[in-house]
Design an enzyme around this catalytic site. Sequence first.
Site, PDB file in Angstrom:
ATOM      1  N   ASP A  76       5.042  25.704  56.004  1.00  0.00           N
ATOM      2  CA  ASP A  76       6.459  25.925  55.747  1.00  0.00           C
ATOM      3  C   ASP A  76       7.006  26.873  56.811  1.00  0.00           C
ATOM      4  O   ASP A  76       6.381  27.890  57.123  1.00  0.00           O
ATOM      5  CB  ASP A  76       6.700  26.516  54.367  1.00  0.00           C
ATOM      6  CG  ASP A  76       8.173  26.466  54.008  1.00  0.00           C
ATOM      7  OD1 ASP A  76       8.620  25.405  53.507  1.00  0.00           O
ATOM      8  OD2 ASP A  76       8.894  27.451  54.267  1.00  0.00           O
ATOM      9  N   SER A  77       8.161  26.517  57.361  1.00  0.00           N
ATOM     10  CA  SER A  77       8.766  27.307  58.431  1.00  0.00           C
ATOM     11  C   SER A  77      10.125  27.848  58.008  1.00  0.00           C
ATOM     12  O   SER A  77      10.895  27.170  57.321  1.00  0.00           O
ATOM     13  CB  SER A  77       8.955  26.448  59.696  1.00  0.00           C
ATOM     14  OG  SER A  77       7.727  25.966  60.184  1.00  0.00           O
TER      15      SER A  77
END
Length: 206
Positions: free
Chosen positions: A76-77
Amino acid sequence: MRLVLASASPARLGVLRAAGVDPLVEVSDVDEDALLDANPDATPEQKVTLLGGAKATAVARRIGDDHPDALVVGCDSMLHIDGDLVGKPHDVDTARERWKAMAGRTGELLTGHTVLRLSDGEIDRVAEGHAVTGVRFADPTPDELEAYLASGEPLQVAGSFTLDGLGGWFVEGLDGDPSNVIGISLPLLRRLLGGVGVSPVELWRR
């Protein structure tokens, strides 16, 4: 041994394919907002790592019967700038305001990574971490910004920008790993794979 990517991101898939790996894609459908709301005191690094782990775990539990010895990767960014941690804007107005705030400035793209190794369909080993890359943003003209917003690209990506698409025109430079900005850090992933007893060369297409 099959690598399973717990992400719908075509950019992450593209990075892995360019690096010689052809993963199975399984989307996790994790409620990201609910998870973040449940962990309000977590640091930015902890938040992205929690999200990456939740995605990997959800997929691992789903595919264990069909792929009992798989490796599951969740990521996840989010963009950290001015003390705020921001993900996908989802609408033009939000993306426009974010770009006005970050144009000509520097932010940090954070990606949380989790690797789960399954054995007989159960999670056997876990390795997780995060990567941080500094991003120096250009200052697009009003016409350039409106054209970029109209493309739709910045609406569904962390921080309202991409490096490997139209947004690359508006990134002046990076401090750190470029693949992390695209969504999955190959140097970090290599270390995490090593943490569960696998070398990336074992996953290369033959």
